[in-house]
Write a protein that holds these residues in place. Sequence first.
Motif, short mmCIF file in Angstrom:
data_model
loop_
_atom_site.label_atom_id
_atom_site.label_comp_id
_atom_site.label_asym_id
_atom_site.label_seq_id
_atom_site.Cartn_x
_atom_site.Cartn_y
_atom_site.Cartn_z
N VAL A 101 0.84 -1.21 0.00
CA VAL A 101 0.00 0.00 0.00
C VAL A 101 0.87 1.25 0.00
O VAL A 101 0.60 2.21 -0.74
N ALA A 102 1.94 1.25 0.82
CA ALA A 102 2.81 2.42 0.93
C ALA A 102 3.52 2.71 -0.38
O ALA A 102 3.65 3.88 -0.78
N GLU A 103 3.99 1.66 -1.08
CA GLU A 103 4.69 1.87 -2.34
C GLU A 103 3.75 2.39 -3.43
O GLU A 103 4.12 3.27 -4.21
N VAL A 104 2.55 1.86 -3.48
CA VAL A 104 1.59 2.29 -4.50
C VAL A 104 1.13 3.72 -4.25
O VAL A 104 0.97 4.51 -5.19
N LEU A 105 0.93 4.07 -2.98
CA LEU A 105 0.41 5.41 -2.63
C LEU A 105 1.52 6.37 -2.20
O LEU A 105 1.23 7.42 -1.62
N TRP A 112 5.14 11.86 4.87
CA TRP A 112 5.90 11.26 5.97
C TRP A 112 5.29 9.96 6.45
O TRP A 112 5.95 9.15 7.11
N ALA A 113 4.00 9.71 6.14
CA ALA A 113 3.36 8.46 6.55
C ALA A 113 4.04 7.24 5.93
O ALA A 113 3.94 6.13 6.45
N TYR A 114 4.73 7.46 4.81
CA TYR A 114 5.46 6.36 4.17
C TYR A 114 6.50 5.77 5.10
O TYR A 114 6.85 4.59 4.98
N ALA A 115 6.98 6.57 6.05
CA ALA A 115 8.02 6.11 6.97
C ALA A 115 7.54 4.97 7.84
O ALA A 115 8.36 4.20 8.38
#
Length: 225
Positions: A169-173, A179-182
């Motif tokens: 989900v993190a890679e797609v979005l 910073w939420a990707y962290a």
Amino acid sequence: MLLYGTALVIFSVTAAPPVSDGARMLEYINAHRTIYLVRQLLWLGPGLFLMVVFLALAVALRHRGKSVAAIAGLISVASWALSLAWPTTGDGSLALVLLSDKYSEAATSAARAPFAAAAEVLIALNDVPAVIGVLQTIGVLLISLLMVRGTFSAKLAWLGVATGVVGIVAEVLRPVLGWAYAAYGVLLFVWLIWIAVALWQLGSPRPAEGPRPVPAAGGRNAADP
């Protein structure tokens, strides 16, 4: 994991590079050349070791499902290998260092413009969902699903499943998460540390057990007084 940990520390204590404007980025790199190079190498270097780690996991789990282990190993090893050839690291690019040198050597604004434009392309690539990143998370998920069947701790296996799902989900979005990707990075970091410990324990020789006492007549052990 030491490399990733060092990269995170440096990332948190040093001035962040610009997130837009190629010219500003190249000027930033020119002013912070050494630390920028160190950051890029620290993000790239672990890929070499992770290729070995995921290959070891696939071999250790092959008896839990040979086909799934082979696919998971192939996806994981190939994705980490390809990450070394990808032009960006998510935190920048080694190519920007060369562009920064060329930008500084240019004498006029017109001569600098092409280098600034190229830098903006690389900046944009850092925020684009890369197929390589998605494949890495799929590899984590497949390996962890095999781990659920045994060999490794159930808690470690389910942490890996959570890491893989959150990672996809993190890679797609990635462009909209900021910073939420962290959160994915933290999960992956914890999982990899745990994996390193588990592999070390799995490969460590177990102490040999001594011979068991032979029962004597009357149900007593021969070793008993």
